[in-house]
Write an enzyme that holds these catalytic residues in place. Sequence first.
Site, PDB file in Angstrom:
ATOM      1  N   SER B 325       0.804  -1.225   0.000  1.00  0.00           N
ATOM      2  CA  SER B 325       0.000   0.000   0.000  1.00  0.00           C
ATOM      3  C   SER B 325       0.832   1.269   0.000  1.00  0.00           C
ATOM      4  O   SER B 325       0.291   2.359  -0.187  1.00  0.00           O
ATOM      5  CB  SER B 325      -0.928   0.010   1.221  1.00  0.00           C
ATOM      6  N   ASP B 364     -10.528  -6.760  -0.453  1.00  0.00           N
ATOM      7  CA  ASP B 364      -9.974  -5.685   0.368  1.00  0.00           C
ATOM      8  C   ASP B 364      -9.447  -6.338   1.640  1.00  0.00           C
ATOM      9  O   ASP B 364      -9.892  -7.392   2.053  1.00  0.00           O
ATOM     10  CB  ASP B 364     -11.063  -4.671   0.719  1.00  0.00           C
ATOM     11  N   HIS B 370     -15.236  -0.673   3.366  1.00  0.00           N
ATOM     12  CA  HIS B 370     -15.049   0.610   4.026  1.00  0.00           C
ATOM     13  C   HIS B 370     -16.249   1.538   3.841  1.00  0.00           C
ATOM     14  O   HIS B 370     -16.209   2.693   4.237  1.00  0.00           O
ATOM     15  CB  HIS B 370     -13.815   1.308   3.471  1.00  0.00           C
ATOM     16  N   CYS B 383      -7.833   1.714   1.898  1.00  0.00           N
ATOM     17  CA  CYS B 383      -8.857   0.929   1.214  1.00  0.00           C
ATOM     18  C   CYS B 383      -8.326   0.404  -0.119  1.00  0.00           C
ATOM     19  O   CYS B 383      -7.858   1.166  -0.973  1.00  0.00           O
ATOM     20  CB  CYS B 383     -10.110   1.800   0.980  1.00  0.00           C
TER      21      CYS B 383
END
Lengths: 379, 614
Positions: B325, B364, B370, B383
């Site tokens: 991420s 996810d 989310h 997310c």
Amino acid sequence: MISTSSPINELRRSDPGRQQGLLTGLHLDLPLLTGLILLCGVGLMILYSAGDQDIALIKRQLIRLAIAFSVMLVMAQIPPIHLRRWSPWLFGIGLMMLAAVLVIGEVGKGAQRWLNLGLFRFQPSEMMKLAVPMMVAWYLAEARLPPDKKRIAITAIFILLPTLMIAKQPDLGTALLVASAGIFALFLAGIRWRLIFGFATLMAALGPLIWYLMRPYQQQRVLTLLDPESDPLGAGYHIIQSKIAIGSGGLYGKGWLNGTQSHLEFLPESSTDFIFAVLAEEFGLVGIIMLLLIYFLIILRGLYIATQAQDTFCRLLAGAITLVFFVYLFVNTGMVTGLLPVVGVPLPLVSYGGTSLVTIMAGFGILMAIHTHRKLLPT
Amino acid sequence: MPQISIKDYLFESRIFFTRAVIAAIIVFVALSIIIARMVNLQITSHEHYRTLSQDNRVKTEPLPPTRGLIHDSHGNLLAQNLPAFSLEVTPEKVKDLEATLSEIAKIIPISDHDRQRFMRLKKQRRRFDSIPIRVRLNEKEVALFAINQHHFPGVDIKAILLRDYPQGEAAAHVIGYVGRINQRETERIDLSEYSGTRHIGKNGIEKSYEVQLHGKVGVQQVEVNAKGRVLRVLESQPPTPGYNLRLFLDMDLQREALAGLEGYNGAVVAIDPKTGGILVLASKPGFDANLFVDGISSKQYNKLRDSLEKPLFNRALRGQYPPGSTIKPFIGLAGLERNVVKFAQEIPCFGFYQLPGQEHKYRDWKKRGHGQVSMKKAMIESCDVYYYSLARALGIDRIEPFLGLFGFGTPTGIDITGELGGLLPSRAWKREHRNEPWYPGETLILGIGQGYLLTTPLQLASATATLAMRGKRITPRMVKSIESPNDQHGYISTEPVVSQLPIEQEQHWDDMTEAMIQVIEGLHGTARRIRSKRYRIAGKTGTAQVFTVAQEEEYDEDTIDKRMRDHALFIAYAPVDDPQIAIAVIVENGGHGGSVAAPIAKRVMDRYLLGAGK
């Protein structure tokens, strides 16, 4: 004819070369003595440099010189007639001692040369350097000159016997000097040129045989002479370094105490057999010519004394002793300059070392005796 | 005695006289030959022999230069030269090598390793070179050998300067090490420059700055005797010592980073974004560089090489990890700059994403989803669905060049050798290397930093610095200045290499910065635990999958093998208003970026921005 018993000592012939006074009383010959002292002085000077300015070394050499000059002085007092009488005995004793050396001699530096007489060690081969010319001179003087073939043959045996015994020790240098002493006596006795050339031819023909009889290390020395660069760190090292020392000296040399080859230990045996290279390096060609001139004058004086001698024995003996001195010089300088194989012969009166020094000076003592004990000739 | 008449006497006398004259002539001729020979040697060949005599006497010896020192930014020594005694053997001067070695061994311990090294070096060197049989003798051994020296001709104790790395493992990956010059290196280097030197940089700074560190060799002419002993120095041209290096590296930070990594393997890279200077370049585990200086034993080397922890592997430069991420700020910025999304625009997240007409669910990390997600929220909570969607909207052909601007996929050009470039995939790359077309699904996972994408910790840190500097890219560099050892003021600062990324709209950068701040400061921020009251941090956590979880399986951290656990990542810079440090942390198999990697970054930033007392 020489009258050996005639009591006319006071009636010595006036000779411009002879001095009155102390020297005459001591039976010394001034020109010869001057030459010898000059040579020894030069020798000490080079030795001081070659020995790395070691005063102790110079002191030891001075003691040897003192002994050698004393021996010369003593020899000069002996009338030659006595020497002549002793010649066969001396030769005989010498031969026996040489035989003894081969059987019970002491080994030093890989050769059997010394005879231990309890108090001191003795090298009989040294004595033969004088005994052989005395013997040959004595034997040839028995008959008229030139000697006949039988006499030459017997003389040859007198020469060959000790030579071979010394060569067997092995001591090639001394053997060479002893042989040349006898051969020069023969030569001076007037043997025919035909014989001389015949002998030379014979030696040349026997060359391969001599080669075969030589020990491997002796063969190696000859090979090294021909091509020293073939083994630059082994057998050729001495010759290469010696040539470098001489060549780098040039015309005027590097100066006293400034020779790098000897001081930095590149030149082996620099104070003994190779001292000539030290002189060449430090004093150059000029120094070498001066030194050889002194030698040449001593040799000329010796030959002059020989020609002035009053009987055949004295003439032959004086001539032979003088020419042996020359052989010393030639073999040593030839070796150091790479013209002759490496043979252990010192530069006479200059190299450090005592044994040959005494013999050489004894020889000069005999020369002086021959010159100073002459009697007035009846005319 | 026969009577001889006067006539015979005269005749004999004349024979003798003739022969004596001939003898004198022979003597003269013989001495003339000797003199002719002397003229030949002393006059004709004088030059030749003079040269030989000079060659005999004068030897030229190299004077090795002292290697330059390496300091960190505070002046702490990272590499120095310590005097050491080594026992050396000159094979040429030793008659029976085996016997001598075993005799030495009776006095001074010689290990098999010493013996092996000796034999190896013996093959490489010339016979008259001296070769070390033992190094680093202690004082007792030196004394013990000194009294026995006369038994060992050709064996000497030599005082040498040996490279020493006082920081041990902490800086080994940065500094590298020197080692004995090997066969391959002798073909590459100027041998005359190295004639007195035995060591050469093998790795790290020692290798990259070899030219500056080495210095210039000097020479001296010495007079030697026949045994080779030096008697005096005739002429001497002293060596020029190598330059000293001052690095941007801060050993306090470096140790802080390593302490933070305690219990894990991983890497931390911190950059001063304004200069590009590397403040921290830590790779754990490390190794003791001092082992390599004298030639490491094969046993020790094998142990290091074969260790599963790979201590010799420089993770900071050569470790290639999926960024996870931590790629999201860059993808997000791409979306804004390329006008694909608006910052406040929201999309729904149900916990997975599906490409139209495909069964496959791109999950996810938050199974429940989310809810409605803007870019800011997608950053704060990380997310994945938002970024699947954004990546798809951008497409590989826009993502790849945009990431390329930040240096992904190419080596940063740092001044240490050995850096790897990571991997930034593209359609062309896929075609060339896999001989396959690019699949849309691959674009999706690229959006969350998975798939083919690989980055090194250095690349991540450098890209973060670029973010901090609003697109101003400075090539990272280790060396701050090169200093002359003789002249304290004589130094050359290294010049930064700067370029500016094209910016469409400053607002996009402000928005992304805000999102990254909220990662730390937001109520649901993934790195909220490192929030600081003293300065503001902008950051992004990441978790990179080491293996792919099958569609129907669950990733359970507790049951999984430690080596298969996710890598924890974190990138950040601080303070936000005046960025002074940009950092990338990778903790191998550390699990979550927010809980494991971020605190390490915090430690380093605290130390840097607040000092030792905090």
